[in-house]
Design a protein around this motif. Sequence first.
Motif, short mmCIF file in Angstrom:
data_model
loop_
_atom_site.label_atom_id
_atom_site.label_comp_id
_atom_site.label_asym_id
_atom_site.label_seq_id
_atom_site.Cartn_x
_atom_site.Cartn_y
_atom_site.Cartn_z
N GLY A 71 0.82 -1.22 0.00
CA GLY A 71 0.00 0.00 0.00
C GLY A 71 0.84 1.26 0.00
O GLY A 71 0.54 2.22 -0.71
N ARG A 72 1.91 1.24 0.81
CA ARG A 72 2.80 2.41 0.84
C ARG A 72 3.46 2.61 -0.52
O ARG A 72 3.54 3.74 -1.03
N ALA A 73 3.96 1.52 -1.11
CA ALA A 73 4.63 1.63 -2.42
C ALA A 73 3.66 2.15 -3.47
O ALA A 73 4.02 3.03 -4.27
N GLU A 74 2.43 1.64 -3.45
CA GLU A 74 1.45 2.11 -4.42
C GLU A 74 1.10 3.58 -4.18
O GLU A 74 0.97 4.36 -5.13
N GLY A 75 0.98 3.96 -2.92
CA GLY A 75 0.69 5.35 -2.59
C GLY A 75 1.80 6.29 -3.02
O GLY A 75 1.54 7.38 -3.55
N GLU A 76 3.05 5.87 -2.80
CA GLU A 76 4.19 6.69 -3.22
C GLU A 76 4.22 6.84 -4.74
O GLU A 76 4.50 7.92 -5.27
N HIS A 77 3.91 5.75 -5.43
CA HIS A 77 3.89 5.80 -6.90
C HIS A 77 2.79 6.75 -7.38
O HIS A 77 3.02 7.56 -8.29
N GLN A 78 1.62 6.66 -6.77
CA GLN A 78 0.52 7.55 -7.16
C GLN A 78 0.87 9.01 -6.89
O GLN A 78 0.54 9.90 -7.67
N LYS A 79 1.52 9.26 -5.76
CA LYS A 79 1.93 10.63 -5.42
C LYS A 79 2.94 11.15 -6.44
O LYS A 79 2.86 12.30 -6.89
N ALA A 80 3.90 10.30 -6.83
CA ALA A 80 4.89 10.70 -7.83
C ALA A 80 4.22 11.00 -9.16
O ALA A 80 4.58 11.98 -9.84
N LEU A 81 3.21 10.21 -9.53
CA LEU A 81 2.47 10.48 -10.77
C LEU A 81 1.73 11.80 -10.69
O LEU A 81 1.70 12.57 -11.65
N THR A 90 3.22 22.49 -16.08
CA THR A 90 3.99 23.74 -16.07
C THR A 90 4.91 23.84 -17.28
O THR A 90 5.56 24.87 -17.47
N GLY A 91 5.00 22.76 -18.07
CA GLY A 91 5.84 22.79 -19.26
C GLY A 91 7.21 22.20 -19.06
O GLY A 91 8.07 22.30 -19.95
N MET A 92 7.48 21.58 -17.93
CA MET A 92 8.79 21.00 -17.68
C MET A 92 8.99 19.79 -18.59
O MET A 92 8.05 19.08 -18.92
N SER A 93 10.23 19.54 -18.99
CA SER A 93 10.52 18.41 -19.89
C SER A 93 10.35 17.08 -19.16
O SER A 93 10.53 17.00 -17.93
N ARG A 99 13.79 12.73 -13.57
CA ARG A 99 14.85 12.86 -12.56
C ARG A 99 14.29 13.29 -11.22
O ARG A 99 14.72 12.82 -10.18
N ILE A 100 13.34 14.21 -11.23
CA ILE A 100 12.78 14.73 -9.98
C ILE A 100 11.92 13.69 -9.26
O ILE A 100 12.03 13.51 -8.05
#
Length: 109
Positions: A71-81, A90-93, A99-100
């Motif tokens: 659940g934590r891994a899935e939550g972290e992935h969703q947050k990153a998405l 915002t137009g970032m590449s 990388r971020i």
Amino acid sequence: MTTNIPFQHEQPIFGKVGNIAELVRMTDEERRKYNISIDTYRTNLAVMRNERAEGWEEGEAIGRQRGRAEGRAEGEHQKALSIAMSLKATGMSLDQIARITGLDEADLK
């Protein structure tokens, strides 16, 4: 117990009467051994039930830990998405967003 009583197989009560008759005919030594075997059986049964209960509890605890980790891994992935979508807006590449956020380009597309 191997008592042959007529109708023993047809009526369970006759089997019980036969078992009682077997117990009454036992010598003191036979009865002592019989009681020890019954006590051993009951002890083993109690130990097995206890071990099964402990195993069940341990299995549930492991399952909860795995579920939380997934659940934590899935939550972290969703947050990153979510962050990636905001950065993309915002137009970032995609290279910079990857990388971020730590996401790969396949996730970003």
